[in-house]
Design an enzyme around this catalytic site. Structure first.
Site, PDB file in Angstrom:
ATOM      1  CD  GLU A  84       4.694  -0.463  13.554  1.00  0.00           C
ATOM      2  OE1 GLU A  84       3.479  -0.336  13.818  1.00  0.00           O
ATOM      3  OE2 GLU A  84       5.582  -0.298  14.403  1.00  0.00           O
TER       4      GLU A  84
ATOM      5  CG  ASN B 188      -0.318  -0.043   2.514  1.00  0.00           C
ATOM      6  OD1 ASN B 188       0.798  -0.531   2.632  1.00  0.00           O
ATOM      7  ND2 ASN B 188      -0.977   0.456   3.525  1.00  0.00           N
TER       8      ASN B 188
ATOM      9  CD  GLU C 131      -6.249  -3.881   8.769  1.00  0.00           C
ATOM     10  OE1 GLU C 131      -5.590  -4.949   8.754  1.00  0.00           O
ATOM     11  OE2 GLU C 131      -5.725  -2.754   8.842  1.00  0.00           O
TER      12      GLU C 131
ATOM     13  N   GLY D 180       2.608  -5.173   7.617  1.00  0.00           N
ATOM     14  CA  GLY D 180       1.624  -5.950   6.862  1.00  0.00           C
ATOM     15  C   GLY D 180       0.514  -6.416   7.788  1.00  0.00           C
ATOM     16  CB  SER D 181      -1.924  -9.147   7.447  1.00  0.00           C
ATOM     17  OG  SER D 181      -1.132 -10.314   7.523  1.00  0.00           O
TER      18      SER D 181
HETATM   19  C1  UN1 Z   1       0.235   6.917   6.847  1.00  0.00           C
HETATM   20  O1  UN1 Z   1      -0.774   6.916   7.553  1.00  0.00           O
HETATM   21  O2  UN1 Z   1       0.476   7.854   6.058  1.00  0.00           O
HETATM   22  O3  UN1 Z   1       0.792   0.373   6.195  1.00  0.00           O
HETATM   23  C2  UN1 Z   1       1.213   5.850   6.940  1.00  0.00           C
HETATM   24  C3  UN1 Z   1       0.336   1.429   6.627  1.00  0.00           C
HETATM   25  C4  UN1 Z   1       1.093   2.132   7.726  1.00  0.00           C
HETATM   26  C5  UN1 Z   1       1.615   3.449   7.286  1.00  0.00           C
HETATM   27  C6  UN1 Z   1       0.608   4.522   7.312  1.00  0.00           C
HETATM   28  N1  UN1 Z   1       2.194   1.304   8.163  1.00  0.00           N
HETATM   29  O4  UN1 Z   1      -0.690   1.874   6.152  1.00  0.00           O
END
Ligand code: UN1
Length: 478
Positions: free
Chosen positions: A246, A149, A380, A224-225
């Site tokens: 994350e 993404n 999610e 990722g997930s």
């Molecule tokens: C954002 O909010 O601009 O994978 C960054 C994601 C997060 C990063 C978001 N680790 O969407």
């Protein structure tokens, strides 16, 4: 474009399965084609990184920084072209793609500037003739796994600190966006990153698992997930390998009854629908206090239905498609399940007919929920879907927000400073946005989530230095 991997400073065809990436707005358009990397290339990449890393760590920090600054300049110069390619490969709008490229450059500049900052501390010693020095050293070779993404911003915020502090990297980008990964790796290479210091292998999940489990890796950084992140964290923990993961989010926007209505509507629209809702920080839960709920919803649902949805590269388009057919089907299934469970559709909800039926589009969707037991409120759903509930009081709104397995980000809209401060105390999240959208992250401050949204040290800013280095305490006598 031919899909290739960068191993030990050389571009080479993969030895794994054939792969084609396509344009999600027009899936018959091919973006990149070639063969994925397999475990053998991961082994080669780890070996190359291990050979290259000691010399990279000994290279003066300012020389490493100069390379990162050059990469930033190359990316800035290409931001328009990359923004277009990003929109064509991933599906966010062209403007968002350009913004992401510029953000990657900004992140590289931040970590280049780290060369000018202090790297340790000096303490007094209780013993005569001794000083105690705390220095930092690189971890070694870091395995980096990034999602589709943000095909360049997330790699930048992992790879830039890794390199700045003297590590070498084996990076596995999401295979569905290989073109932008190749662009980013090429920019680092062209800027002068030595062979073996950054290796990129476009590969599938099992090959990513081979990288995570590789005995030659000293740390792993993953975005990722939640399911994959937890498996990676477990594997790393079992081997004593530092890991940061994350993961997912189910981010609430709370609109209290004293909020600036126009501002709240504008910001929640951005949080929910930019990047087609495909951000771990996207707003997917809307908690409205009685009093403001009906006027807010009337305006919000109308504005959501009016968003211009279409080909992500076309001028004026405000929301593009989801990244793939599988993503589109999953999000549509999530909407259908919510409706079966009693949700009322206030905007979107049904698949497009006409020209948009060929791409992986789902409309901006607003669902009024009869309760918080619905799956769409709990799990999610990576797409442009917001579920709405109401709360009598601010305290009830904060409790509803916290009633989630996730704790990545939240927005609160209020004009009352006291209530804003209450929300800071109340909400168990990694990022709290008061009067702004739930997405967005600056490179100089920590980023990461609570509960199932994050595991291990946070990213960015000082937190990144703490993750990508460890300390040596030196008891120094002359
Ligand atoms: C954002 O909010 O601009 O994978 C960054 C994601 C997060 C990063 C978001 N680790 O969407």
């Amino acid at each position: 474009m031919e899909l290739q991997n960068l191993v030990d400073g050389r571009w080479a065809d993969g030895k794994g399965e054939e792969f084609t990436s396509t344009n999600p707005s027009r899936p018959s358009d091919v973006v990149a084609v070639g063969a994925l990397a397999g475990p053998a290339e991961v082994d080669e990449a780890v070996a190359a990184a291990r050979r290259a890393q000691p010399d990279w760590a000994r290279t003066p920090h300012h020389e490493r920084a100069a390379i990162l600054s050059r990469a930033a300049a190359l990316i800035d110069a290409s931001a328009d072209a990359w923004g277009h390619e990003l929109a064509a490969e991933e599906g966010k709008t062209r403007a968002e793609g350009v913004g992401e490229a510029q953000r990657a450059a900004q992140i590289l500049r931040y970590y280049a500037a780290e060369a000018d900052h202090e790297t340790g501390q000096l303490y007094a010693s209780p013993r005569r003739g001794e000083q105690i020095l705390v220095t930092r050293r690189a971890l070694g070779v870091v395995g980096i796994i990034t999602p589709f993404n943000f095909p360049i911003a997330i790699p930048a915020w992992k790879i830039a600190p890794a390199l700045s502090y003297g590590n070498a990297v084996v990076w596995k980008p999401a295979s569905i966006v290989p073109l932008l990964a190749m662009r980013f790796a090429q920019a680092l290479h062209d800027a002068g990153v030595p062979p073996g210091v950054v290796n990129m292998v476009v590969a599938d999940g099992p090959t990513g698992g081979h990288l995570v489990d590789h005995p030659g890796i000293h740390a792993v950084s993953f975005t990722g997930s939640t399911a994959v992140g937890q498996a990676i964290a477990a594997s790393c923990a079992a081997r004593g390998v530092p890991v940061q993961a994350e993961m997912g989010g189910k981010n609430p926007a709370i609109v209290l009854d004293d909020a600036d209505l126009d501002l709240a509507v504008d910001q929640v629209l951005l949080g929910a629908y930019r990047a087609t809702g495909q951000k771990c920080t996207a707003t997917s839960r809307l908690i409205l206090q009685d009093g403001i709920a009906e006027p807010f919803l009337a305006a919000f649902a109308r504005r959501a239905s009016e968003l211009v949805v279409g080909d992500a590269v076309a001028p004026g388009v405000q929301m593009g498609p989801l990244v793939s057919a599988a993503a589109r089907d999953e999000v549509q299934r999530g909407i259908d399940t919510a409706v079966r469970q009693g949700a009322r559709v206030l905007a979107g909800g049904s698949p497009y007919g006409g020209a948009l039926a060929d791409g992986w589009f789902v409309p901006p969707t607003v669902l009024d929920l009869p309760s918080t037991t619905l799956d769409v409120w709990r799990d999610e759903l990576f797409g442009p879907v917001v579920g709405v509930v109401r709360a009598r009081t601010a305290a009830e709104a904060f409790a509803l927000a916290n009633d989630s397995a996730f704790g990545l980000s939240a927005s609160v809209f209020t004009t009352d400073l006291g209530r804003a401060l209450e929300s800071v105390d109340a909400l168990d999240v990694g990022q709290l946005h008061v009067n702004s959208e739930s997405a967005g992250a600056d490179p100089h401050v920590p980023f990461g989530g609570a509960k199932r949204s994050g595991y291990g040290p946070k990213e960015q800013g000082r937190a990144a230095r703490d993750f990508y280095t460890h300390t040596t305490t030196v008891y120094l006598r002359g």
